[in-house]
Write an enzyme that holds these catalytic residues in place. Structure first.
Site, PDB file in Angstrom:
ATOM      1  N   GLY A  17       0.783  -1.227   0.000  1.00 15.04           N
ATOM      2  CA  GLY A  17       0.000   0.000   0.000  1.00 15.04           C
ATOM      3  C   GLY A  17       0.812   1.272   0.000  1.00 15.04           C
ATOM      4  CE1 TYR A 154      12.001  -4.905  10.946  1.00 15.58           C
ATOM      5  CE2 TYR A 154      14.373  -4.536  11.012  1.00 15.58           C
ATOM      6  CZ  TYR A 154      13.187  -4.581  10.304  1.00 15.58           C
ATOM      7  OH  TYR A 154      13.190  -4.318   8.952  1.00 15.58           O
TER       8      TYR A 154
END
Length: 284
Positions: A17, A154
């Site tokens: 997106g 992460y």
């Protein structure tokens, strides 16, 4: 850039997106694929597909849902004739030492960054095997090749992506599946929405220690591996060499990384004062 030959084929991008995912979707359309733009934010995915135009289309996809990934793979194959490319781009970053992240934050990063890549890869392989083959491109990170204090969980998820991707490629070869390839792209920090709000975050300093990348530079690396498959591609290449050397000497890396973090903090403050270099600014 190599165009598709032999009729249309489908390509799917997760997290398409905005940012890097949107740019990769544009690239795949330019290569001649029927592009399926997916994102957790269905409106953002639709806006990207509308901007691309032509045969591009979109859907909302939560990569944490294995059945939804399989359905998206089937839809892409049915709409285009077969699924040729799947790009696992969706990701989540929460900074800080592991003990400062909540259980929910840790689980979110694991579910999206690792589980999402696993779900997408397996769904893609299910459509590509015995249907003309294909290429899975997993957007990993230099954080998957070396320790990254301040982005601990992460980094752990990106190490998992590397191990999963390389092992799955080996399993495909053991199963004598020669026409399905898996490539990992390991970029340095990319100026995308993931980093936009991190200029004043000291825990994200290591993302600012190398050469901050424009999305076009990383998309170009995806373009190259689609033409000439490689299992691991660092962007830029010299940073890949640098972090592998650090990873080979973990004791030295632990001692050196605090100094590297200080360099990253200086870069963050400089960018706050002077603004982005021209190559990273979006055209007006």
């Amino acid at each position: 850039m190599g165009p598709v030959t032999g009729g249309p084929t489908g390509a799917l991008v997760t997290g398409g997106g905005r940012g890097l995912g949107a740019r990769i979707a544009e690239l795949l359309a330019a290569r001649g694929h029927v592009v399926h733009v997916t994102d957790l934010d269905g409106d953002a995915a639709r806006a990207t597909a509308d901007r691309i135009g032509g045969s591009a289309y979109s859907s909302a996809l939560d990569v944490r849902d294995a059945e939804a990934c399989e359905a998206a793979a089937r839809t892409t194959a049915e709409r285009a004739g077969r699924l040729a490319v799947w790009v696992n781009n969706a990701g989540v970053l929460v900074t800080g030492p592991a003990w400062t992240n909540t259980a929910e934050q840790r689980q979110l990063m694991l579910d999206v960054n690792v589980g999402g890549v696993m779900n997408g890869t397996v769904a893609a392989i299910g459509q590509m095997r015995d249907h003309g083959g294909g290429h899975v491109v997993n957007i990993a990170s230099l954080a998957g090749l070396v320790a990254v204090p301040g982005e601990t969980v992460y980094s752990g998820t990106k190490h998992a992506v590397m191990g999963f991707s390389l092992s799955t490629q080996a399993d495909l070869r053991r199963a004598k599946v020669r026409d399905v390839r898996i490539s990992c792209i390991c970029p340095d920090g990319i100026w995308t929405p993931m980093l936009h709000d991190r200029l004043d975050d000291p825990e994200a300093a290591l993302s600012f220690t190398g050469r901050l990348l424009a999305v076009d530079e990383v998309a170009a690396a995806v373009d190259r591996v689609l033409d000439r498959p490689r299992q691991v591609t660092a962007v830029p290449r010299w940073r890949g060499t640098q972090v592998r050397l650090l990873d080979a000497m973990p004791g030295l890396a632990v001692r050196a990384l605090p100094l590297v973090v200080l360099q990253g903090r200086r870069t963050q403050r400089r960018l706050q004062r002077k603004g982005l270099p021209a190559r990273l600014r979006e055209p007006r």
